[in-house]
Design a protein around this motif. Structure first.
Motif, PDB file in Angstrom:
ATOM      1  N   LEU A 155       0.825  -1.200   0.000  1.00 46.64           N
ATOM      2  CA  LEU A 155       0.000   0.000   0.000  1.00 46.64           C
ATOM      3  C   LEU A 155       0.865   1.257   0.000  1.00 46.64           C
ATOM      4  CD1 LEU A 155      -2.531  -1.073   2.791  1.00 46.64           C
ATOM      5  CD2 LEU A 155      -2.794  -1.351   0.315  1.00 46.64           C
ATOM      6  N   ARG A 156       0.299   2.348  -0.481  1.00 47.82           N
ATOM      7  CA  ARG A 156       0.932   3.655  -0.363  1.00 47.82           C
ATOM      8  C   ARG A 156      -0.162   4.710  -0.379  1.00 47.82           C
ATOM      9  NH1 ARG A 156       5.864   6.246  -4.033  1.00 47.82           N
ATOM     10  NH2 ARG A 156       6.367   7.904  -2.542  1.00 47.82           N
ATOM     11  N   ARG A 157      -0.213   5.525   0.651  1.00 44.12           N
ATOM     12  CA  ARG A 157      -1.266   6.532   0.701  1.00 44.12           C
ATOM     13  C   ARG A 157      -0.933   7.677  -0.249  1.00 44.12           C
ATOM     14  NH1 ARG A 157       1.880   7.705   5.254  1.00 44.12           N
ATOM     15  NH2 ARG A 157       2.057   9.895   5.915  1.00 44.12           N
ATOM     16  N   SER A 158      -1.965   8.256  -0.853  1.00 44.50           N
ATOM     17  CA  SER A 158      -1.793   9.370  -1.783  1.00 44.50           C
ATOM     18  C   SER A 158      -1.741  10.667  -0.995  1.00 44.50           C
ATOM     19  CB  SER A 158      -2.972   9.403  -2.763  1.00 44.50           C
ATOM     20  OG  SER A 158      -4.124   9.891  -2.105  1.00 44.50           O
ATOM     21  N   PRO A 159      -1.331  11.791  -1.628  1.00 46.68           N
ATOM     22  CA  PRO A 159      -1.307  13.071  -0.912  1.00 46.68           C
ATOM     23  C   PRO A 159      -2.693  13.574  -0.543  1.00 46.68           C
ATOM     24  CG  PRO A 159      -0.768  13.371  -3.233  1.00 46.68           C
ATOM     25  CD  PRO A 159      -0.757  11.901  -2.970  1.00 46.68           C
ATOM     26  N   ASP A 160      -3.743  12.963  -1.090  1.00 47.07           N
ATOM     27  CA  ASP A 160      -5.106  13.328  -0.723  1.00 47.07           C
ATOM     28  C   ASP A 160      -5.537  12.678   0.589  1.00 47.07           C
ATOM     29  OD1 ASP A 160      -5.686  14.857  -3.055  1.00 47.07           O
ATOM     30  OD2 ASP A 160      -5.859  12.989  -4.168  1.00 47.07           O
ATOM     31  N   MET A 161      -4.735  11.755   1.102  1.00 47.22           N
ATOM     32  CA  MET A 161      -5.130  10.974   2.274  1.00 47.22           C
ATOM     33  C   MET A 161      -4.074  11.047   3.356  1.00 47.22           C
ATOM     34  SD  MET A 161      -6.694   7.529   0.529  1.00 47.22           S
ATOM     35  CE  MET A 161      -8.031   7.634  -0.663  1.00 47.22           C
ATOM     36  N   THR A 162      -4.530  10.942   4.592  1.00 43.23           N
ATOM     37  CA  THR A 162      -3.614  10.875   5.713  1.00 43.23           C
ATOM     38  C   THR A 162      -3.397   9.416   6.101  1.00 43.23           C
ATOM     39  OG1 THR A 162      -5.285  10.876   7.464  1.00 43.23           O
ATOM     40  CG2 THR A 162      -4.631  13.023   6.565  1.00 43.23           C
ATOM     41  N   ALA A 163      -2.458   9.194   7.000  1.00 45.92           N
ATOM     42  CA  ALA A 163      -2.219   7.832   7.490  1.00 45.92           C
ATOM     43  C   ALA A 163      -3.475   7.252   8.134  1.00 45.92           C
ATOM     44  CB  ALA A 163      -1.068   7.841   8.490  1.00 45.92           C
ATOM     45  N   TYR A 164      -4.320   8.126   8.652  1.00 45.45           N
ATOM     46  CA  TYR A 164      -5.510   7.665   9.375  1.00 45.45           C
ATOM     47  C   TYR A 164      -6.627   7.243   8.434  1.00 45.45           C
ATOM     48  CZ  TYR A 164      -2.813   9.654  13.106  1.00 45.45           C
ATOM     49  OH  TYR A 164      -1.788   9.923  13.978  1.00 45.45           O
ATOM     50  N   LEU A 226       0.194  26.333   0.059  1.00 41.00           N
ATOM     51  CA  LEU A 226       0.163  25.086   0.831  1.00 41.00           C
ATOM     52  C   LEU A 226      -0.466  23.962   0.021  1.00 41.00           C
ATOM     53  CD1 LEU A 226      -0.952  26.521   4.299  1.00 41.00           C
ATOM     54  CD2 LEU A 226       1.316  25.632   3.715  1.00 41.00           C
ATOM     55  N   ILE A 227      -1.538  24.273  -0.681  1.00 43.38           N
ATOM     56  CA  ILE A 227      -2.210  23.251  -1.480  1.00 43.38           C
ATOM     57  C   ILE A 227      -1.328  22.810  -2.637  1.00 43.38           C
ATOM     58  CG2 ILE A 227      -4.165  22.829  -3.021  1.00 43.38           C
ATOM     59  CD1 ILE A 227      -5.804  24.705  -1.176  1.00 43.38           C
ATOM     60  N   GLU A 228      -0.672  23.770  -3.291  1.00 43.74           N
ATOM     61  CA  GLU A 228       0.176  23.436  -4.429  1.00 43.74           C
ATOM     62  C   GLU A 228       1.339  22.531  -4.033  1.00 43.74           C
ATOM     63  OE1 GLU A 228       1.340  27.184  -6.009  1.00 43.74           O
ATOM     64  OE2 GLU A 228      -0.462  27.403  -7.261  1.00 43.74           O
ATOM     65  N   HIS A 229       1.778  22.623  -2.787  1.00 44.14           N
ATOM     66  CA  HIS A 229       2.895  21.802  -2.313  1.00 44.14           C
ATOM     67  C   HIS A 229       2.422  20.582  -1.519  1.00 44.14           C
ATOM     68  CE1 HIS A 229       5.054  25.448  -3.431  1.00 44.14           C
ATOM     69  NE2 HIS A 229       6.155  24.728  -3.423  1.00 44.14           N
ATOM     70  N   ASP A 230       1.126  20.263  -1.645  1.00 40.30           N
ATOM     71  CA  ASP A 230       0.564  19.091  -0.957  1.00 40.30           C
ATOM     72  C   ASP A 230       0.720  19.169   0.550  1.00 40.30           C
ATOM     73  OD1 ASP A 230      -0.589  17.574  -3.001  1.00 40.30           O
ATOM     74  OD2 ASP A 230       1.367  16.848  -3.641  1.00 40.30           O
ATOM     75  N   GLY A 233      -2.586  18.251   3.186  1.00 40.24           N
ATOM     76  CA  GLY A 233      -2.688  16.911   3.774  1.00 40.24           C
ATOM     77  C   GLY A 233      -1.798  16.769   4.993  1.00 40.24           C
ATOM     78  N   LEU A 234      -0.599  17.346   4.932  1.00 39.55           N
ATOM     79  CA  LEU A 234       0.309  17.315   6.078  1.00 39.55           C
ATOM     80  C   LEU A 234      -0.315  18.014   7.285  1.00 39.55           C
ATOM     81  CD1 LEU A 234       3.054  16.970   7.528  1.00 39.55           C
ATOM     82  CD2 LEU A 234       3.816  19.053   6.376  1.00 39.55           C
ATOM     83  N   LEU A 235      -0.916  19.183   7.070  1.00 43.25           N
ATOM     84  CA  LEU A 235      -1.532  19.919   8.175  1.00 43.25           C
ATOM     85  C   LEU A 235      -2.637  19.093   8.832  1.00 43.25           C
ATOM     86  CD1 LEU A 235      -1.800  23.497   6.608  1.00 43.25           C
ATOM     87  CD2 LEU A 235      -0.073  22.642   8.184  1.00 43.25           C
ATOM     88  N   ARG A 236      -3.444  18.458   8.021  1.00 42.95           N
ATOM     89  CA  ARG A 236      -4.523  17.634   8.578  1.00 42.95           C
ATOM     90  C   ARG A 236      -3.943  16.450   9.353  1.00 42.95           C
ATOM     91  NH1 ARG A 236      -9.610  16.421   8.963  1.00 42.95           N
ATOM     92  NH2 ARG A 236     -10.373  14.291   8.738  1.00 42.95           N
ATOM     93  N   LEU A 263       2.027  24.264  13.819  1.00 43.39           N
ATOM     94  CA  LEU A 263       0.906  23.547  14.410  1.00 43.39           C
ATOM     95  C   LEU A 263       1.250  22.902  15.745  1.00 43.39           C
ATOM     96  CD1 LEU A 263      -0.294  23.956  11.516  1.00 43.39           C
ATOM     97  CD2 LEU A 263      -1.541  21.834  11.928  1.00 43.39           C
ATOM     98  N   SER A 264       2.516  22.973  16.135  1.00 41.64           N
ATOM     99  CA  SER A 264       2.907  22.459  17.441  1.00 41.64           C
ATOM    100  C   SER A 264       2.859  23.541  18.516  1.00 41.64           C
ATOM    101  CB  SER A 264       4.327  21.871  17.383  1.00 41.64           C
ATOM    102  OG  SER A 264       4.383  20.784  16.479  1.00 41.64           O
ATOM    103  N   VAL A 265       2.785  24.806  18.089  1.00 42.28           N
ATOM    104  CA  VAL A 265       2.662  25.910  19.042  1.00 42.28           C
ATOM    105  C   VAL A 265       1.353  25.762  19.810  1.00 42.28           C
ATOM    106  CG1 VAL A 265       2.372  28.412  19.253  1.00 42.28           C
ATOM    107  CG2 VAL A 265       4.072  27.484  17.680  1.00 42.28           C
TER     108      VAL A 265
END
Length: 335
Positions: A155-164, A226-230, A233-236, A263-265
């Motif tokens: 498997l490999r998740r796409s940039p549209d999906m998170t690990a969850y 942010l969207i252009e650099h995928d 998905g990272l933020l989510r 997002l860690s602040v």
């Protein structure tokens, strides 16, 4: 290393394992030793530096070869960590520490098939818990190797999906946190999985960033970037990491560092709630309305969350009132 340190990176992993070809290990080790000597000669501040090794034998050998420049080394990342494979790695760190005369730390990576497969997971987690508890004073964090988990099933998740969104991965994360991430003093810091995308691909699904938080000033332009650099998905995924008991993330590209830090602040609202919950006069428990008048703070159930929040605040800071992640991201890009 110096460039990333200037960008705010506080720790780095120099990988001799999966990131290089099997035939490149000897050259990789030699290069690593040269770079440490160069850094040491410069006399500059560097991030916390960890070496990801392949075998336990590499640990004392590298410490010996690094010589005086080994003072820049903080520790080792231990791959494919299980009870059986992990002990030789940890013992090698103890040996290298004694020989080198300075403290060394470990970050085991939980990525073996034994953790993924349902029939062996409980035994594997129990063994890992037993091992890392024995070496607790050396284990800084436990890292999740989600790419290896996916690999076991092709498997490999796409940039549209998170690990969850990958259910089989979600189940492993939940069980790892269940056994190894408890807030009763037995748990460890468990870090979030790697986000492996950094350039835009053709999208199948809508972006995951809502437009409304970005409407002011130049923030709409920031949202587009942010969207252009995928990175939407990272933020989510970062938010889902924290909601599921994980903290921190391994960044494989410089563009990931700012979003992870932003997002860690700790928000002003989180900080306010945590302080209220931990006030000495609240030691007996009870329920109170939050200072933001939008939620219930229940002192005893929320105490562990509040303690973790204040620890995060010590490391990443607290945002001013009315400052959110959008402003932090925009300010970071401006700087």
């Amino acid at each position: 290393m110096l460039k990333q340190a200037a960008r705010g990176v506080v720790s780095m992993v120099l990988c001799l394992e999966d990131s290089i070809d099997d035939a490149e290990v000897v050259d990789g080790e030699a290069n690593l030793v040269r770079q440490f000597a160069d850094l040491d000669a410069r006399g500059v501040e560097v991030p916390l530096l960890f070496i990801r090794v392949r075998t336990p034998e590499q640990i004392p050998d590298l410490v010996r070869r690094l010589g005086p420049s080994g003072r820049l080394l903080s520790g080792f990342v231990l791959p494919k960590f299980t009870d059986e494979r992990g002990v030789p790695f940890l013992e090698a760190i103890v040996t290298a520490e004694a020989a080198g005369g300075r403290r060394l730390f470990a970050m085991p990576v939980l990525e073996s098939p034994e953790l993924l497969h349902l029939e062996t997971r409980t035994e594997a987690l129990t063994g890992i818990a037993r091992t890392v508890d024995k070496y607790r004073d050396r284990v800084l964090a436990l890292r999740l190797g989600v790419t290896d988990f996916c690999s076991a099933y092709g498997l490999r998740r796409s940039p549209d999906m998170t690990a969850y969104d990958v259910r089989i991965v979600t189940s492993v994360i939940a069980d790892v946190v269940n056994v190894l991430g408890r807030s009763d003093g037995t748990g460890f810091t468990i870090t979030g999985p790697v986000w492996e995308y950094f350039r835009s691909q053709e999208r199948m699904f809508k972006p995951q960033l809502r437009r409304s938080p970005f409407l002011e000033g130049r923030a709409e332009e920031l949202r587009t970037t942010l969207i252009e650099h995928d990175l939407d998905g990272l933020l989510r995924e970062i938010e889902l990491d924290r909601a599921n008991g994980l903290m921190g993330k391994t960044c494989i590209h410089p563009s990931h560092v700012l979003p992870v830090h932003a997002l860690s602040v700790v928000s002003h609202e989180e900080f306010s709630d945590a302080q209220d919950i931990l006030r000495p006069e609240r030691g007996g428990g009870g329920v109170l309305r939050s200072a933001y008048t939008n939620k219930m703070n229940e002192v005893k159930p929320h105490r562990a969350w509040a303690e973790r929040t204040l620890l995060r605040a010590e490391v990443f800071g607290v945002a001013k009132e009315d400052i959110g992640f959008v402003e932090l991201l925009a300010a970071g890009l401006t700087d």
